[in-house]
Each structure stands twice: as C-alpha cells, then as structure tokens.
Design a protein around this motif. Structure first.
Motif, mmCIF file in Angstrom:
data_model
loop_
_atom_site.group_PDB
_atom_site.id
_atom_site.type_symbol
_atom_site.label_atom_id
_atom_site.label_comp_id
_atom_site.label_asym_id
_atom_site.label_seq_id
_atom_site.Cartn_x
_atom_site.Cartn_y
_atom_site.Cartn_z
ATOM 1 N N TYR A 30 0.849 -1.193 0.000
ATOM 2 C CA TYR A 30 0.000 0.000 0.000
ATOM 3 C C TYR A 30 0.889 1.249 0.000
ATOM 4 C CZ TYR A 30 -3.527 3.414 1.449
ATOM 5 O OH TYR A 30 -4.340 4.519 1.531
ATOM 6 N N GLN A 31 1.201 1.773 1.147
ATOM 7 C CA GLN A 31 2.045 2.970 1.227
ATOM 8 C C GLN A 31 3.359 2.690 1.956
ATOM 9 O OE1 GLN A 31 -0.518 5.923 3.063
ATOM 10 N NE2 GLN A 31 -1.371 6.559 1.081
ATOM 11 N N GLU A 32 3.740 1.426 2.026
ATOM 12 C CA GLU A 32 4.991 1.085 2.677
ATOM 13 C C GLU A 32 6.167 1.628 1.860
ATOM 14 O OE1 GLU A 32 1.878 -1.867 3.736
ATOM 15 O OE2 GLU A 32 2.654 -1.017 1.865
ATOM 16 N N PRO A 33 7.216 2.106 2.528
ATOM 17 C CA PRO A 33 8.385 2.606 1.796
ATOM 18 C C PRO A 33 8.988 1.529 0.897
ATOM 19 C CG PRO A 33 8.495 3.210 4.125
ATOM 20 C CD PRO A 33 7.354 2.262 3.993
ATOM 21 N N VAL A 34 9.383 1.927 -0.290
ATOM 22 C CA VAL A 34 9.921 0.971 -1.259
ATOM 23 C C VAL A 34 11.172 0.288 -0.720
ATOM 24 C CG1 VAL A 34 10.931 0.745 -3.567
ATOM 25 C CG2 VAL A 34 8.930 2.199 -3.219
ATOM 26 N N HIS A 35 11.998 1.034 0.018
ATOM 27 C CA HIS A 35 13.241 0.426 0.503
ATOM 28 C C HIS A 35 12.974 -0.715 1.485
ATOM 29 C CE1 HIS A 35 12.549 3.244 3.897
ATOM 30 N NE2 HIS A 35 13.218 2.360 4.603
ATOM 31 N N LYS A 36 11.833 -0.675 2.185
ATOM 32 C CA LYS A 36 11.493 -1.788 3.072
ATOM 33 C C LYS A 36 11.122 -3.036 2.277
ATOM 34 C CE LYS A 36 10.121 0.556 7.321
ATOM 35 N NZ LYS A 36 9.071 0.665 8.374
ATOM 36 N N VAL A 37 10.438 -2.830 1.159
ATOM 37 C CA VAL A 37 10.098 -3.967 0.298
ATOM 38 C C VAL A 37 11.359 -4.531 -0.342
ATOM 39 C CG1 VAL A 37 8.664 -4.739 -1.622
ATOM 40 C CG2 VAL A 37 7.836 -2.922 -0.114
ATOM 41 N N VAL A 38 12.295 -3.661 -0.709
ATOM 42 C CA VAL A 38 13.580 -4.116 -1.255
ATOM 43 C C VAL A 38 14.304 -4.987 -0.236
ATOM 44 C CG1 VAL A 38 15.854 -3.371 -2.048
ATOM 45 C CG2 VAL A 38 13.805 -2.133 -2.787
ATOM 46 N N LEU A 52 13.564 -16.574 -7.231
ATOM 47 C CA LEU A 52 12.200 -16.269 -6.814
ATOM 48 C C LEU A 52 11.534 -15.376 -7.854
ATOM 49 C CD1 LEU A 52 12.747 -15.393 -3.029
ATOM 50 C CD2 LEU A 52 12.102 -17.596 -3.998
ATOM 51 N N ARG A 53 10.276 -15.662 -8.148
ATOM 52 C CA ARG A 53 9.507 -14.806 -9.041
ATOM 53 C C ARG A 53 8.691 -13.852 -8.176
ATOM 54 N NH1 ARG A 53 5.799 -17.585 -13.557
ATOM 55 N NH2 ARG A 53 4.627 -18.201 -11.694
ATOM 56 N N ILE A 54 8.957 -12.558 -8.286
ATOM 57 C CA ILE A 54 8.378 -11.559 -7.394
ATOM 58 C C ILE A 54 7.190 -10.877 -8.061
ATOM 59 C CG2 ILE A 54 8.850 -9.553 -5.963
ATOM 60 C CD1 ILE A 54 10.520 -12.003 -5.252
ATOM 61 N N HIS A 55 6.035 -10.954 -7.411
ATOM 62 C CA HIS A 55 4.823 -10.273 -7.863
ATOM 63 C C HIS A 55 4.454 -9.217 -6.827
ATOM 64 C CE1 HIS A 55 3.730 -13.324 -10.983
ATOM 65 N NE2 HIS A 55 4.450 -14.090 -10.185
ATOM 66 N N ILE A 56 4.402 -7.975 -7.233
ATOM 67 C CA ILE A 56 4.030 -6.886 -6.341
ATOM 68 C C ILE A 56 2.668 -6.341 -6.767
ATOM 69 C CG2 ILE A 56 4.697 -4.670 -5.353
ATOM 70 C CD1 ILE A 56 6.678 -6.827 -4.708
ATOM 71 N N ALA A 84 9.293 1.629 -8.797
ATOM 72 C CA ALA A 84 9.237 0.560 -7.803
ATOM 73 C C ALA A 84 9.669 -0.774 -8.399
ATOM 74 C CB ALA A 84 7.822 0.454 -7.232
ATOM 75 N N ARG A 85 9.283 -1.037 -9.653
ATOM 76 C CA ARG A 85 9.676 -2.291 -10.296
ATOM 77 C C ARG A 85 11.189 -2.401 -10.398
ATOM 78 N NH1 ARG A 85 7.295 -1.649 -14.674
ATOM 79 N NH2 ARG A 85 5.495 -3.059 -14.456
ATOM 80 N N GLY A 132 13.187 -4.904 -8.090
ATOM 81 C CA GLY A 132 13.592 -6.027 -8.924
ATOM 82 C C GLY A 132 12.461 -7.004 -9.129
ATOM 83 N N ALA A 133 11.237 -6.476 -9.197
ATOM 84 C CA ALA A 133 10.058 -7.322 -9.334
ATOM 85 C C ALA A 133 9.926 -7.854 -10.750
ATOM 86 C CB ALA A 133 8.803 -6.535 -8.956
#
Length: 440
Positions: free
Chosen positions: A181-189, A205-209, A221-222, A226-227
C-alpha cells in the motif's frame, strides 16, 4: 518456587516452633506445587492443545523441588536445635496471684499419659494426611506422565482427506506475492533481499508486487525492488482480495509454492527463521507464518480477539472445499502471511475463490450487508470480511490437522525439543490425500 507462596492454597509457614512449641512443624509448599502441577499437566494432556513436557524440564523441576524441600527440612532442624522447648500449658490451668501482685507460675503439667495421647493423635493425623496427599499427587502425576510421554495416534480434526491436484506441472519453484500500500519501497527491497538470502528459497524467486496506492511510481518501484511483475490494483479488500486476485489470474501459471505476504510483514524477527527452519520445497503444502495453535468450532467459530463468524461462512466453505457435510473443529490462521503449494490451491474448485473474491469487490455482496456487519465498521478499502478471510486460509488450503494445533511452537520460541518441521504445517505427501482431475 521461591518468589512467593501459593495463591490457591496459602501455606506460609507460621514458624510456631520458633516460639518453642514442641511438635509443630513448618508447613511446606511442595505438596501444593506437585499437586497443582500434576493437575494442570493432566488437564492439558486431555485437551485439544496438549502439553508436551520434555525430559530435561521434568528432571530440573524435580531437582528444584527436592532442593526446596531439603532446605525447608534443614531450616526447621536448625531452628529446633537453637531454641529450647517448653511444656504446653493445659487450657484449664489457673493463674495464681501472689501477695506482691505478681503472677506465680502454675505447677508443671504432669499428666504425661494425656500428653502422650495427644502426641499420638497428632502423629496419626500427620501420617493419614501424608498418605492421602501422596496418593492424590501420584493419582495426578502417573496419568500425566503416561499421556505426556506416550505416542498417541491423533485423528484429524475432520476425518475427510485433502483433495490435491497432482496433474498440474509448475514451471517456477517459488512465487512471492506481496500486497503493498504505502509502505516505503526500501522496506520492500529489504524484504525481497532477505527472502532471497534464505537457503531453502534461493535467488530464483519470481516476485509479484500488487500496489494499492495510486501515488506509487510503478515503474520506479519495479526497478528498485527487482520485481518480475508489478500490478496496480484498486484499494479494495485488504490483502485477502489481493491473494485471491493472484490465484484467479495466475491459475494456469502458479508456482510450485507461493509465499503470500504483506509489504510490512508481522513479527519480522521470527518470520524469517520460521521460513528457514520449516519450509521444505519437496513436501510443504500449507505453512502458516503467523500465530499457530488456534482452533474453533466450525459451526460457531470465534476466537479471543473478538472475531465471530456471524453468517456461518466457515461451514459453507468447509462443505465446498471438502464436499462433505461434516464440520467439527478447524484451524485458524493469522497475520495474512503463509506459504501454499499449487497442489493445495488447485485442489479446491476455482469457483470457491471467485465467490470469495466477489465478496470483497462487490459493494452489494453479503460481506457488505448489514446482516453480516451487525453495526460493525466496514468499507471497501477496509472490509470487515478481511478479518474472516485472514482466519480462513488454513481451511481453504485443507490444512486441518490437530497435530499442528498443539505441536507447533510459538513464533518466539521457534522450536521445541523433540520436534520436527512437520509440527507447524501440512505436507502434500500426507497419505490420506486424494487426487482430483483439474477443473478450470
């Protein structure tokens, strides 16, 4: 054991012998401790959530109890040795005044026979009480130990075999589906990088965001994450709608295992070790990455967090998943994070996923009707039904083993002595599973 006394049966020593009264002994908390431990342990082994006391725990518990008991005996003996004793004053003795206004001592009580009889009664009472307490403690501890250390064959909560799709051949080992949702991108990285660092997941791993915030720069973000795939969705239905959307839109391209997560994972300190220690690429069917051990009655499902299945959705989904009218107790899942295999996902008819997804996105569905809400807050972006879906994933993916309910350690403890990776999950290799023809 040393911080205080029993709040159920207060046995604080009166130290009456410190006043020099012969025959009075310090009361002990050890019988109370042994009795209550045996009672609680026996009740626990007979309940759904069994106790599992290990041999080291039992050994050190007995050692601690013995040390306290010996200490009490030594303390009592020392006090007796340091102080003299006085003869008890009979209750009918008189106080004789003297001429000078002083009180004279009465004549020593000389009825030795009566004193001996009283001592004999006291000893008999003590022996009887000791015998009764010993029998009571043994009556609790013998079955407790027998049940705790014996291997009992547990029947599944629902005696209906799981149905799996063994015909589908996945092309990818592991998918990671992340609801953002609004989580910082660096946390998802960081989340993705730590997942790829786990030895039983690896780099492939195949990453789906799935992003539910219109302000997020999808292209940026992609690249940063690296999604492999990033999809913009309406802010509807929390993570439950996202997971169902992925299943429906990737039905024919599902990975062998899919890790369903929120961008801000719960209990991150314990989350990664749970995957590292329990995920088996060859056998894992359904592995919850949240709280475990919670069960509820399928027909009247609720939990201690205020959830209540007011529309009896659990028995309806159960009947469709298992094609059975039997519905006893079911496992509950929490936190919206888990790993499921394609065999289990596709073992359930796709129409079940469609109907659950429609309950989220359709404003006129029963999930947004007052009969279901009963005055509780609800919106399309934060539906009340999301809490029900969060608890239903174990049921939906046919992981309904009572072994998981009582064997799986907490996220904090991580593991248990004598445990194995099967404690917290359902394997696809379960011998009672059934095959099914693929239905699209």
């Amino acid at each position: 054991m040393l911080l205080g006394r029993s709040f159920l049966f207060p046995t604080t020593p009166t130290r009456r012998h410190s006043r020099g009264l012969r025959g009075d002994k310090t009361a002990s908390d050890i019988p109370t401790l042994l009795g209550m431990t045996g009672l609680i342990g026996l009740v626990s082994t007979l309940m759904v959530r069994r106790s599992y006391v290990s041999f080291p725990q039992l050994f050190f518990f007995i050692c601690a109890a013995a040390v306290v008991w010996v200490g009490e005996k030594l303390d009592s003996g020392l006090l007796h040795d340091q102080r003299g004793f006085y003869q008890a004053l009979p209750c009918d003795s008189a106080i004789i005044p003297t001429n000078r206004g002083e009180t004279a001592r009465p004549e020593p009580y000389s009825d030795a026979k009566h004193v001996a009889e009283l001592d004999g009664h006291r000893k008999s009472y003590r022996h009887l009480a000791t015998f009764v307490v010993t029998i009571g403690v043994l009556a609790l501890w013998i079955p407790f130990m027998a049940l705790n250390f014996s291997e009992r064959s547990f029947q599944k909560i629902a005696s209906v075999p799981s149905v799996m799709d063994h015909e589908y051949t996945p092309q990818v080992p592991v998918d990671v589906v992340i609801n953002m949702y609004q989580e910082p991108v660096h946390k998802v990285v960081l989340l993705v990088s730590r997942l790829k660092a786990l030895p039983n997941l690896g780099e492939d791993l195949r990453i789906h965001i799935y992003v539910k915030d219109n302000e997020t720069d999808i292209d940026r973000a992609r690249v940063d994450i690296g999604a492999d795939e990033i999809t913009q969705l309406q802010n509807v239905g929390r993570e439950g709608q996202t997971f169902l959307y992925h299943i429906l839109n990737h039905w024919d391209t599902l990975a062998k295992h899919t890790i369903f997560l929120q961008a801000d994972v719960h209990n991150p300190r314990e989350f990664y070790p749970r995957i590292r220690d329990y995920f088996d690429p060859a056998r894992t069917g359904m592995l919850s990455l949240g709280w475990s051990g919670q069960v509820c009655n399928c027909n009247e499902c609720g939990d201690r967090f205020g959830f209540w299945d007011t529309t009896h959705l659990f028995p309806q989904v159960y009947n469709r998943v298992y094609n059975s009218t039997k519905c006893g107790e079911v496992l509950l899942s929490y936190k919206g994070q888990f790993i499921a295999s394609a065999k289990r996902i596709q073992g359930v008819d796709i129409s079940v996923y469609r109907d659950l997804h429609d309950a989220f996105v359709n404003e006129t569905s029963w999930a947004h009707d007052e009969a279901y809400l009963q005055g509780r807050p609800d919106s399309m972006s934060a539906p009340l039904f999301g809490y029900t879906m969060e608890r239903m994933w174990d049921l939906l993916f046919q992981c309904n083993s009572i072994d998981v309910a009582w064997k799986c350690p907490t996220l904090l403890s991580g593991g248990r002595i004598g445990g194995d990776i099967g404690d917290c999950q359902c394997f696809d290799s379960y011998p009672g599973s059934m095959y099914k023809e693929r239905r699209i």
